[in-house]
Design an enzyme around this catalytic site. Structure first.
Site: not given
Length: 322
Positions: A49-53
């Protein structure tokens, strides 16, 4: 002079912890934090999961890491907010603004949003974004992008199982849409949001992303990092579930002692079983997960097996007082 760091005494931990990943942490950073909190020897996650997710991130420990790839292949559900009227270099909030266009309120009518959702539902082709970890000539695409280069990317086949789009406002009260999507492996939600914005005639970029389900595992069963950190020592182990929580789509089969022992050595077993693509195999006494396999023409064929030591450690952990 700095005091020497205390060495963490690792221990065998087997199972899966369902984490609600916080904003700002990479999947690996979250994994390493939980691994340290549990003092676990071996760990892995089930897809990034991306850091922004934020949202559902199953973390696998010990024997459960053998089944982590199953979650990689599983359908996933996300809820995303995309700002309309603005495209960015990264297709999300981290990028620089590329273009701004007016938003036609008439195109945000529910009937039109439903029609756009229908365009993107089913088997579709999607071109991966430049800001991704996919590789071209041994180099990640995001490395080219950061150097100001754009390289040709082939479209990839993905499946959008369900898609719902509704009008909303983002965190800055700007015109936006909420996208709820269930999709196959390999889907880029940033790209989907960008493509939907293009279909609406105004462009869009992703502002937030939350994974609400993966492979039948939902947020309601997850624990946050803050909740784990607030617990003392072994109390954290109560959140480590048995490895077969990753095997919800598998048909359970139980073997007697002799067949179980042979199965664990990798031998096929014969029985009155129908053909089945995915089975979870258990020993009868004591009841313990032995591994996964499939059945073809009455033969139970092993795919991934636990070791006798792993099974012993799991059984010891189950019998330990909480």
């Amino acid at each position: 002079m700095n005091a020497p760091r205390t060495r963490v005494q690792r221990r065998p931990v087997h199972g899966v912890l369902l984490l609600d990943k916080p904003l700002g942490l990479s999947s690996n950073d979250a994994l390493q934090k939980v691994k340290w909190l549990l003092r676990a020897e071996k760990a892995g996650h089930t897809g990034t999961l991306d850091p922004l997710a934020t949202g559902v991130l199953p973390l696998c420990f010990g024997a459960a890491t053998k089944f982590s790839a199953l979650q990689l292949e599983a359908p996933k559900t996300y809820v995303a907010i995309a700002r309309l009227g603005q495209t960015t270099t990264t297709a999300d909030a981290e990028g620089d603004v590329l273009q701004e266009r007016p938003v036609d309120a008439a195109r945000l009518a529910p009937d039109n949003l439903a029609a756009v959702a229908a365009q993107f539902t089913g088997a579709i082709e999607q071109v991966p974004p430049m800001y991704s970890a996919l590789k071209k000539d041994g180099k990640a695409l995001y490395e080219y992008a950061r150097a100001g280069e754009t390289v040709a990317r082939s479209a990839r086949s993905i499946v959008i199982y369900k898609l719902k789009i509704v009008e909303t406002r983002d965190e800055s009260a700007q015109s936006a849409i909420e996208i709820e999507v269930t999709c196959s492996k390999g889907t880029y939600i940033r790209t989907l949001a960008e493509d939907i914005g293009h279909a609406l005639g105004c462009g869009a970029h992703l502002r937030s992303l939350r994974r609400t389900e993966t492979g039948g595992i939902g947020l309601e069963r997850c624990v946050t990092l803050a909740q784990l950190e607030a617990l003392e020592g072994d109390a954290r182990l109560a959140h480590v579930l048995q490895a077969d929580h990753l095997l919800q789509g598998h048909t359970p089969i139980t073997l007697g002692p002799e067949d179980a022992a042979r199965f664990l050595t990798g031998l096929r077993r014969r029985g009155d079983w129908p053909d089945t693509a995915a089975v979870a195999v258990y020993g009868q006494t004591p009841r313990a997960l032995l591994g996964v396999g499939h059945i073809r023409a009455g033969e139970l064929i092993p795919d991934r097996l636990l070791s006798p030591l792993e099974i012993q450690q799991i059984l010891e952990g189950m019998s330990r007082p909480s």
